[in-house]
Design a protein around this motif. Structure first.
Motif, PDB file in Angstrom:
ATOM      1  N   TYR A  45       0.841  -1.312   0.113  1.00  0.00           N
ATOM      2  CA  TYR A  45      -0.080   0.094   0.032  1.00  0.00           C
ATOM      3  C   TYR A  45       1.084   1.183  -0.019  1.00  0.00           C
ATOM      4  O   TYR A  45       0.688   2.063  -0.839  1.00  0.00           O
ATOM      5  CB  TYR A  45      -0.981  -0.006   1.275  1.00  0.00           C
ATOM      6  N   THR A  46       1.763   1.590   0.919  1.00  0.00           N
ATOM      7  CA  THR A  46       2.751   2.490   0.970  1.00  0.00           C
ATOM      8  C   THR A  46       3.480   2.593  -0.429  1.00  0.00           C
ATOM      9  O   THR A  46       3.763   3.777  -0.773  1.00  0.00           O
ATOM     10  CB  THR A  46       4.027   2.296   2.239  1.00  0.00           C
ATOM     11  N   GLN A  47       4.063   1.572  -1.217  1.00  0.00           N
ATOM     12  CA  GLN A  47       4.874   1.808  -2.111  1.00  0.00           C
ATOM     13  C   GLN A  47       3.905   2.020  -3.305  1.00  0.00           C
ATOM     14  O   GLN A  47       4.157   2.666  -4.433  1.00  0.00           O
ATOM     15  CB  GLN A  47       5.443   0.439  -2.579  1.00  0.00           C
ATOM     16  N   ARG A  48       2.710   1.520  -3.589  1.00  0.00           N
ATOM     17  CA  ARG A  48       1.830   1.590  -4.612  1.00  0.00           C
ATOM     18  C   ARG A  48       0.462   2.306  -4.818  1.00  0.00           C
ATOM     19  O   ARG A  48       0.105   2.588  -5.761  1.00  0.00           O
ATOM     20  CB  ARG A  48       1.485   0.266  -5.380  1.00  0.00           C
ATOM     21  N   CYS A  49      -0.021   2.358  -3.459  1.00  0.00           N
ATOM     22  CA  CYS A  49      -1.184   3.094  -3.341  1.00  0.00           C
ATOM     23  C   CYS A  49      -1.357   4.514  -2.614  1.00  0.00           C
ATOM     24  O   CYS A  49      -2.318   5.142  -2.854  1.00  0.00           O
ATOM     25  CB  CYS A  49      -2.272   2.133  -2.580  1.00  0.00           C
ATOM     26  N   LEU A  50      -0.505   4.562  -1.767  1.00  0.00           N
ATOM     27  CA  LEU A  50      -0.624   5.697  -0.512  1.00  0.00           C
ATOM     28  C   LEU A  50      -0.689   7.234  -1.485  1.00  0.00           C
ATOM     29  O   LEU A  50      -1.521   8.037  -1.250  1.00  0.00           O
ATOM     30  CB  LEU A  50       0.604   5.563   0.156  1.00  0.00           C
ATOM     31  N   VAL A  51       0.043   7.365  -2.600  1.00  0.00           N
ATOM     32  CA  VAL A  51       0.202   8.629  -3.320  1.00  0.00           C
ATOM     33  C   VAL A  51      -1.139   9.093  -3.562  1.00  0.00           C
ATOM     34  O   VAL A  51      -1.674  10.156  -3.444  1.00  0.00           O
ATOM     35  CB  VAL A  51       1.030   8.594  -4.657  1.00  0.00           C
ATOM     36  N   CYS A  52      -2.138   8.159  -4.091  1.00  0.00           N
ATOM     37  CA  CYS A  52      -3.281   8.731  -4.577  1.00  0.00           C
ATOM     38  C   CYS A  52      -4.342   8.579  -3.520  1.00  0.00           C
ATOM     39  O   CYS A  52      -5.291   9.188  -3.375  1.00  0.00           O
ATOM     40  CB  CYS A  52      -3.943   7.595  -5.774  1.00  0.00           C
ATOM     41  N   HIS A  53      -4.359   7.415  -2.783  1.00  0.00           N
ATOM     42  CA  HIS A  53      -5.483   7.135  -1.742  1.00  0.00           C
ATOM     43  C   HIS A  53      -5.080   7.467  -0.168  1.00  0.00           C
ATOM     44  O   HIS A  53      -6.026   7.402   0.539  1.00  0.00           O
ATOM     45  CB  HIS A  53      -5.732   5.526  -1.538  1.00  0.00           C
ATOM     46  N   GLN A  54      -3.868   8.110   0.005  1.00  0.00           N
ATOM     47  CA  GLN A  54      -3.380   8.813   0.864  1.00  0.00           C
ATOM     48  C   GLN A  54      -3.229   7.951   2.444  1.00  0.00           C
ATOM     49  O   GLN A  54      -3.648   6.863   2.304  1.00  0.00           O
ATOM     50  CB  GLN A  54      -4.390  10.022   1.421  1.00  0.00           C
ATOM     51  N   VAL A  55      -2.376   8.416   3.055  1.00  0.00           N
ATOM     52  CA  VAL A  55      -1.970   7.755   4.590  1.00  0.00           C
ATOM     53  C   VAL A  55      -3.271   7.341   5.184  1.00  0.00           C
ATOM     54  O   VAL A  55      -3.239   6.185   5.589  1.00  0.00           O
ATOM     55  CB  VAL A  55      -1.128   8.599   5.330  1.00  0.00           C
ATOM     56  N   ASP A  56      -4.209   8.120   5.280  1.00  0.00           N
ATOM     57  CA  ASP A  56      -5.581   7.722   5.877  1.00  0.00           C
ATOM     58  C   ASP A  56      -6.651   7.075   5.178  1.00  0.00           C
ATOM     59  O   ASP A  56      -7.636   6.940   5.691  1.00  0.00           O
ATOM     60  CB  ASP A  56      -5.993   8.952   6.496  1.00  0.00           C
ATOM     61  N   GLY A  57      -6.201   6.644   4.021  1.00  0.00           N
ATOM     62  CA  GLY A  57      -7.192   6.015   3.103  1.00  0.00           C
ATOM     63  C   GLY A  57      -8.543   6.882   2.496  1.00  0.00           C
ATOM     64  O   GLY A  57      -9.244   6.467   2.222  1.00  0.00           O
ATOM     65  N   GLY A  58      -8.191   8.197   2.939  1.00  0.00           N
ATOM     66  CA  GLY A  58      -9.266   9.272   2.502  1.00  0.00           C
ATOM     67  C   GLY A  58      -9.296   9.683   0.984  1.00  0.00           C
ATOM     68  O   GLY A  58     -10.155  10.186   0.874  1.00  0.00           O
ATOM     69  N   GLY A  59      -8.496   9.228   0.165  1.00  0.00           N
ATOM     70  CA  GLY A  59      -8.427   9.542  -1.183  1.00  0.00           C
ATOM     71  C   GLY A  59      -8.391  11.093  -1.294  1.00  0.00           C
ATOM     72  O   GLY A  59      -7.877  11.863  -0.344  1.00  0.00           O
TER      73      GLY A  59
END
Length: 146
Positions: A45-59
């Protein structure tokens, strides 16, 4: 007093329904999710998803869908989640009454275990509490979406 007695009778009746032949009736619990799965999922998640979906999963409003609390993430349709990871999407997508327009690139380069781990992590992070997605489930969706 009448309501209290009626409520007490109802509670006693319900307690009686809680057991059949002396065995308590319990809802099935989702299988425990191991720390290793969550750690691997968080790393992906940190490597591939975090940039778009954010640390808090808020998008990001109107761009990248939130993952925290989203019915799509917490729902029973695991196939749809796996398909999004494998195929991405380029159309405007509606989730819980909101529209998001940023494209999501496919992450089909991730293997079945990695997809299982990251989706299980997302489904059990922040306020989300949902069952794990297994590598076998990912494999089955991958086979159908080629």
């Amino acid at each position: 007093m009448k309501k209290t007695i009626g409520g007490l009778v109802l509670l006693i009746a319900l307690a009686g329904l809680q057991s059949f032949k002396g065995k308590p009736v319990q809802a099935p619990k989702p299988a425990a999710i191991g720390k290793a799965t969550m750690d691997r999922g968080k790393r992906i998640y940190t490597q591939r998803c975090l940039v778009c979906h954010q640390v808090d999963g808020g998008g990001v409003p109107h761009l990248n869908a939130p993952l925290d609390g989203a019915s799509l993430v917490q729902g029973n349709d695991k196939t749809k989640l796996v398909r999004i990871i494998l195929k991405g999407y380029s159309d405007r997508v509606e989730i819980d009454g909101e529209y998001y327009s940023n494209n999501m690139t496919p992450l089909a380069d991730l293997n079945d275990q990695q997809i299982s781990d990251v989706l299980t992590y997302v489904r059990n992070s922040w306020s989300n509490r949902a069952s794990a997605i297994t590598p076998a489930e990912v494999k089955a969706v991958r086979a159908k979406t080629k």
